[in-house]
Structures are given as structure tokens and as C-alpha cells.
Design a protein around this motif. Structure first.
Motif, PDB file in Angstrom:
ATOM      1  N   ALA A  36       5.313   3.675   4.714  1.00 15.99           N
ATOM      2  CA  ALA A  36       5.647   3.504   3.300  1.00 15.99           C
ATOM      3  C   ALA A  36       7.119   3.143   3.105  1.00 15.99           C
ATOM      4  N   ALA A  37       7.968   3.571   4.011  1.00 15.97           N
ATOM      5  CA  ALA A  37       9.386   3.230   3.879  1.00 15.97           C
ATOM      6  C   ALA A  37       9.590   1.718   3.963  1.00 15.97           C
ATOM      7  N   ASP A  38       8.838   1.056   4.847  1.00 16.66           N
ATOM      8  CA  ASP A  38       8.936  -0.402   4.948  1.00 16.66           C
ATOM      9  C   ASP A  38       8.500  -1.063   3.643  1.00 16.66           C
ATOM     10  N   VAL A  39       7.422  -0.507   3.023  1.00 13.55           N
ATOM     11  CA  VAL A  39       6.938  -1.076   1.769  1.00 13.55           C
ATOM     12  C   VAL A  39       7.958  -0.873   0.662  1.00 13.55           C
ATOM     13  N   LEU A  40       8.480   0.353   0.560  1.00 14.67           N
ATOM     14  CA  LEU A  40       9.461   0.651  -0.476  1.00 14.67           C
ATOM     15  C   LEU A  40      10.738  -0.153  -0.274  1.00 14.67           C
ATOM     16  N   GLY A  41      11.082  -0.406   0.985  1.00 16.10           N
ATOM     17  CA  GLY A  41      12.279  -1.177   1.275  1.00 16.10           C
ATOM     18  C   GLY A  41      12.145  -2.640   0.920  1.00 16.10           C
ATOM     19  N   GLY A  42      10.878  -3.095   0.765  1.00 15.97           N
ATOM     20  CA  GLY A  42      10.639  -4.477   0.362  1.00 15.97           C
ATOM     21  C   GLY A  42      11.086  -5.511   1.377  1.00 15.97           C
ATOM     22  N   GLY A  43      11.268  -5.096   2.635  1.00 16.13           N
ATOM     23  CA  GLY A  43      11.691  -6.038   3.656  1.00 16.13           C
ATOM     24  C   GLY A  43      13.166  -6.384   3.610  1.00 16.13           C
ATOM     25  N   ARG A  44      13.885  -5.758   2.680  1.00 17.41           N
ATOM     26  CA  ARG A  44      15.320  -6.066   2.541  1.00 17.41           C
ATOM     27  C   ARG A  44      16.212  -4.868   2.832  1.00 17.41           C
ATOM     28  N   ALA A  45      15.609  -3.719   3.099  1.00 15.72           N
ATOM     29  CA  ALA A  45      16.398  -2.512   3.326  1.00 15.72           C
ATOM     30  C   ALA A  45      17.068  -2.558   4.704  1.00 15.72           C
ATOM     31  N   GLU A  49      19.090   2.573   5.289  1.00 19.76           N
ATOM     32  CA  GLU A  49      18.275   2.852   4.105  1.00 19.76           C
ATOM     33  C   GLU A  49      16.848   3.233   4.487  1.00 19.76           C
ATOM     34  N   LEU A  50      16.297   2.554   5.507  1.00 16.59           N
ATOM     35  CA  LEU A  50      14.958   2.908   5.971  1.00 16.59           C
ATOM     36  C   LEU A  50      14.932   4.318   6.552  1.00 16.59           C
ATOM     37  N   ALA A  51      15.995   4.664   7.301  1.00 14.79           N
ATOM     38  CA  ALA A  51      16.066   6.010   7.874  1.00 14.79           C
ATOM     39  C   ALA A  51      16.144   7.059   6.767  1.00 14.79           C
ATOM     40  N   ARG A  52      16.903   6.755   5.708  1.00 18.19           N
ATOM     41  CA  ARG A  52      17.001   7.697   4.592  1.00 18.19           C
ATOM     42  C   ARG A  52      15.642   7.859   3.890  1.00 18.19           C
ATOM     43  N   LEU A  53      14.934   6.746   3.677  1.00 18.25           N
ATOM     44  CA  LEU A  53      13.614   6.807   3.039  1.00 18.25           C
ATOM     45  C   LEU A  53      12.639   7.621   3.882  1.00 18.25           C
ATOM     46  N   ARG A  54      12.666   7.424   5.196  1.00 21.25           N
ATOM     47  CA  ARG A  54      11.746   8.169   6.072  1.00 21.25           C
ATOM     48  C   ARG A  54      12.079   9.657   6.056  1.00 21.25           C
ATOM     49  N   THR A  55      13.363   9.975   5.965  1.00 21.76           N
ATOM     50  CA  THR A  55      13.749  11.389   5.891  1.00 21.76           C
ATOM     51  C   THR A  55      13.284  11.996   4.579  1.00 21.76           C
ATOM     52  N   GLN A  57      10.750  11.158   2.818  1.00 26.33           N
ATOM     53  CA  GLN A  57       9.304  11.259   2.794  1.00 26.33           C
ATOM     54  C   GLN A  57       8.753  12.142   3.909  1.00 26.33           C
ATOM     55  N   GLY A  58       9.614  12.636   4.762  1.00 27.11           N
ATOM     56  CA  GLY A  58       9.175  13.495   5.854  1.00 27.11           C
ATOM     57  C   GLY A  58       8.566  12.755   7.009  1.00 27.11           C
ATOM     58  N   LEU A  59       8.756  11.439   7.072  1.00 25.34           N
ATOM     59  CA  LEU A  59       8.136  10.651   8.139  1.00 25.34           C
ATOM     60  C   LEU A  59       8.895  10.741   9.456  1.00 25.34           C
ATOM     61  N   ASP A  60      10.073  11.352   9.440  1.00 26.62           N
ATOM     62  CA  ASP A  60      10.849  11.468  10.678  1.00 26.62           C
ATOM     63  C   ASP A  60      10.563  12.765  11.425  1.00 26.62           C
ATOM     64  N   ARG A  61       9.699  13.625  10.874  1.00 29.04           N
ATOM     65  CA  ARG A  61       9.379  14.890  11.531  1.00 29.04           C
ATOM     66  C   ARG A  61       8.386  14.673  12.664  1.00 29.04           C
ATOM     67  N   PRO A  62       8.334  15.587  13.638  1.00 32.95           N
ATOM     68  CA  PRO A  62       7.369  15.453  14.743  1.00 32.95           C
ATOM     69  C   PRO A  62       5.934  15.421  14.211  1.00 32.95           C
ATOM     70  N   LEU A  63       5.078  14.693  14.925  1.00 33.76           N
ATOM     71  CA  LEU A  63       3.691  14.514  14.487  1.00 33.76           C
ATOM     72  C   LEU A  63       2.942  15.840  14.324  1.00 33.76           C
ATOM     73  N   PRO A  64       3.027  16.788  15.277  1.00 33.59           N
ATOM     74  CA  PRO A  64       2.306  18.055  15.088  1.00 33.59           C
ATOM     75  C   PRO A  64       2.763  18.819  13.846  1.00 33.59           C
ATOM     76  N   VAL A  65       4.049  18.766  13.541  1.00 28.82           N
ATOM     77  CA  VAL A  65       4.563  19.464  12.364  1.00 28.82           C
ATOM     78  C   VAL A  65       3.995  18.835  11.092  1.00 28.82           C
ATOM     79  N   ARG A  66       3.966  17.507  11.067  1.00 34.23           N
ATOM     80  CA  ARG A  66       3.420  16.821   9.897  1.00 34.23           C
ATOM     81  C   ARG A  66       1.930  17.116   9.729  1.00 34.23           C
ATOM     82  N   TYR A  67       1.212  17.185  10.842  1.00 33.11           N
ATOM     83  CA  TYR A  67      -0.225  17.476  10.755  1.00 33.11           C
ATOM     84  C   TYR A  67      -0.476  18.884  10.216  1.00 33.11           C
ATOM     85  N   LEU A  68       0.230  19.860  10.757  1.00 35.61           N
ATOM     86  CA  LEU A  68       0.038  21.240  10.304  1.00 35.61           C
ATOM     87  C   LEU A  68       0.450  21.413   8.847  1.00 35.61           C
TER      88      LEU A  68
END
Length: 311
Positions: A36-45, A49-55, A57-68
Motif C-alpha cells: 500500500a505504501a507504493d500505491v499511496l506514494g503514487g510512484g513519485r515518493a 517517504e516510502l519507509a515512513r509510510l511503511r512504518t 502502516q506497520g508494514l516494516d514489522r516482522p511477519l510473525p508479529v504482524r500475523y499475530l
């Protein structure tokens, strides 16, 4: 070895199936290219900025943590928020579930007798008719929903204007307020579903009619309808219920093509939009709902099986 009572064992199996389904759904959505960060960035971020968006949205957390974290939200009735709109997933699903369930239940209700009739005709119909029915089943099962929908639009809307080709149902309005808008979508869903179900069910019917007691009934002059109702349906009740449970789950998740073609704001349209925007929580919520429908149907089949065995 500890033997659980049958109802308890069925519930435990259902819980394990849902847990396994949730893991598969989560891993598959996590494997989607981009996010979703790529979509929100519109290809111009920028990368920062992409790293900030992922943070955010919680997309930078480990996969098991996000699943739980997601699983705990599902168990408490809060399966996350949309990464694109910021609205709760439960709210988005609740707005659209009525349309999709109305389509799916109506299509399944129509396809159950049609499936049974087609499967029975392919196995026990007149000998000259069986190849034609089998060919019809396989052809209709292979037809894409878009082709079926276009055929019904051309027949029942263009050439013979009976039903509107496009829905004008406002988002959030119950579909039963304008049931005529559902006729073409339901037909487009029911025909391929019935054909696919008949292709699978005819094998079970063929096994039953080969039993000695069925042959004996036929030799005693019992009518084909009575043989079907008295000897065949009780035996295939459990596998048929499992089949229809899977078909219903597939309908809930697979109405996207029909909803988009006919302009219906349902879960399928929501799922397609969420996939295109990499709105993972929404994709997960819709997919898990479809899995829950299937598992619920399997629970019903487990309850039907003992009665079928005693009949």
C-alpha cells in the motif's frame, strides 16, 4: 488416546481449519508484489517517504508479529483498518456483505436443484440423453462467468428487455429493495456453479446407484424419482453438503466478475479494488470471511453425516 465427543471434535477441527486458512491467507497476501505504501506514494515518493509510510502502516514489522497482531484483531472483532482509506475493515465488509450474500445464497439455492437434476440425468437419465447432458455439464462448467453474464444480458436485457443490464443499487442499500436487479447476476453465477457441482456430484450418485439395494429397488419397479429421493439423496447428503459448502464459499469470494459487470457494490468488487491497491487488511478480511463460510458448511456436513449413515 482421548476421544472427544463428536460435536466437540467437529468444532476443534473447524477451529484448526480456520487457523490454517488464516495463515495461508496472511502468507499469500504478504507475498503480493508491492504494498500500500507504493500505491499511496503514487510512484513519485522517495525511498525515505516510502519507509515512513511503511512504518506508519506497520508494514516494516516482522511477519510473525504482524500475523499475530492481525489474528488477535480478528478474534476480538477488529480485523484492522484499510491502509488506503483508514476505515475499519469490519465496517467496509458490513456495508457490502448483504449484496454478496444475497447473490451467493440465491445462486446456491437455484443451483442445488439444478446440480442434482443435471447429475442425476447424466447418470440415470435416458441412455440417449446422458452424453448430451455430460457435454452440457462440462461445457457450462468451463465457461467463464463473463461469457455467461454477457449471454444473459444479450438474451434477457437486450433482445428481450426484461431485466436491467446494470444495477443502479446505491451502496449500502439492501438488495431485496430492488430484487429485479439481482436476477441476471444470480443466473450468471448459478449456471456455472450448478454445472461444476454436477460434474463432481455425478460420481457420488454413480457409486450409490451401483449398490445392490438400489438395483433391487429398480427391479421391483420403483420409479426413478422415488429411487432418487428414498435411496440416493440420503446417502449423498453429507458429501453433497460439503460440496455445496465449498461452492458457497467460492461464490462469496468469487462474485467479483459479476459484481463489476453489473455494477453491484459487494464484497467481490471490494476485493478486486483492495487487491489492485494492495490494501492487505481488506483482502485478508474478505478472504477469511469466505473461508469461514466454507468451514461452517463443513460443520453442517459433519452433523448430517451420522444421519445419512443411519438412513
Amino acid at each position: 488416546m482421548l476421544q472427544l465427543p463428536r460435536p466437540v471434535g467437529a468444532l476443534v477441527r473447524a477451529a484448526l481449519l480456520l487457523a490454517a486458512a488464516s495463515m495461508v491467507i496472511f502468507l499469500c497476501t504478504a507475498a503480493l508484489p508491492g504494498d500500500a505504501a507504493d500505491v499511496l506514494g503514487g510512484g513519485r515518493a522517495t525511498a525515505e517517504e516510502l519507509a515512513r509510510l511503511r512504518t506508519e502502516q506497520g508494514l516494516d514489522r516482522p511477519l510473525p508479529v504482524r500475523y499475530l497482531d492481525w489474528l488477535s484483531g480478528v478474534l476480538t472483532g477488529e480485523p484492522g483498518v484499510s491502509l488506503i482509506t483508514g476505515r475499519p475493515v469490519a465496517e467496509l465488509v458490513a456495508e457490502r456483505v448483504a449484496v454478496t450474500l444475497a447473490l451467493a445464497v440465491a445462486a446456491l439455492t437455484l443451483s442445488i436443484p439444478l446440480t442434482t437434476a443435471l447429475a442425476w440425468a447424466a447418470v440415470r437419465g435416458p441412455r440417449w440423453l446422458r452424453p448430451a447432458v455430460t457435454t452440457l455439464i462440462l461445457t457450462c462448467a468451463a465457461l467463464p462467468q463473463a461469457v455467461v453474464a454477457a449471454a444473459f444480458v444479450a438474451w434477457l436485457s437486450a433482445a428481450w428487455p426484461v431485466f436491467p443490464p446494470v444495477s443502479m443499487l446505491p451502496a449500502g442499500e439492501p438488495p431485496w429493495h430492488q430484487p429485479n436487479l439481482l436476477v441476471l447476476p444470480v443466473l450468471a453465477l448459478a449456471l456455472p456453479t450448478a454445472a461444476y457441482g454436477a460434474a463432481l456430484l455425478r460420481g457420488a450418485i454413480a457409486d450409490v446407484v451401483a449398490k445392490p439395494y438400489v438395483r433391487d429397488a429398480e427391479l421391483r419397479g420403483v420409479s426413478p424419482t422415488a429411487v432418487l429421493l428414498r435411496y440416493v439423496l440420503p446417502v449423498i447428503a453429507a458429501p453433497a453438503t460439503r460440496l455445496f459448502a465449498v461452492l458457497l464459499g467460492g461464490l462469496v469470494a468469487g462474485t467479483a466478475v459479476v459484481e463489476i459487470l453489473f455494477g453491484l457494490a459487494g464484497l467481490g468488487e471490494l476485493l478486486v479494488t483492495a487487491i489492485s491497491t494492495r490494501d492487505v487488511p481488506v483482502v485478508q478480511g474478505v478472504a477469511l470471511l469466505a473461508a469461514a463460510v466454507v468451514v461452517t458448511g463443513l460443520l453442517v456436513a459433519d452433523a448430517v453425516a451420522p444421519r445419512a449413515a443411519r438412513s
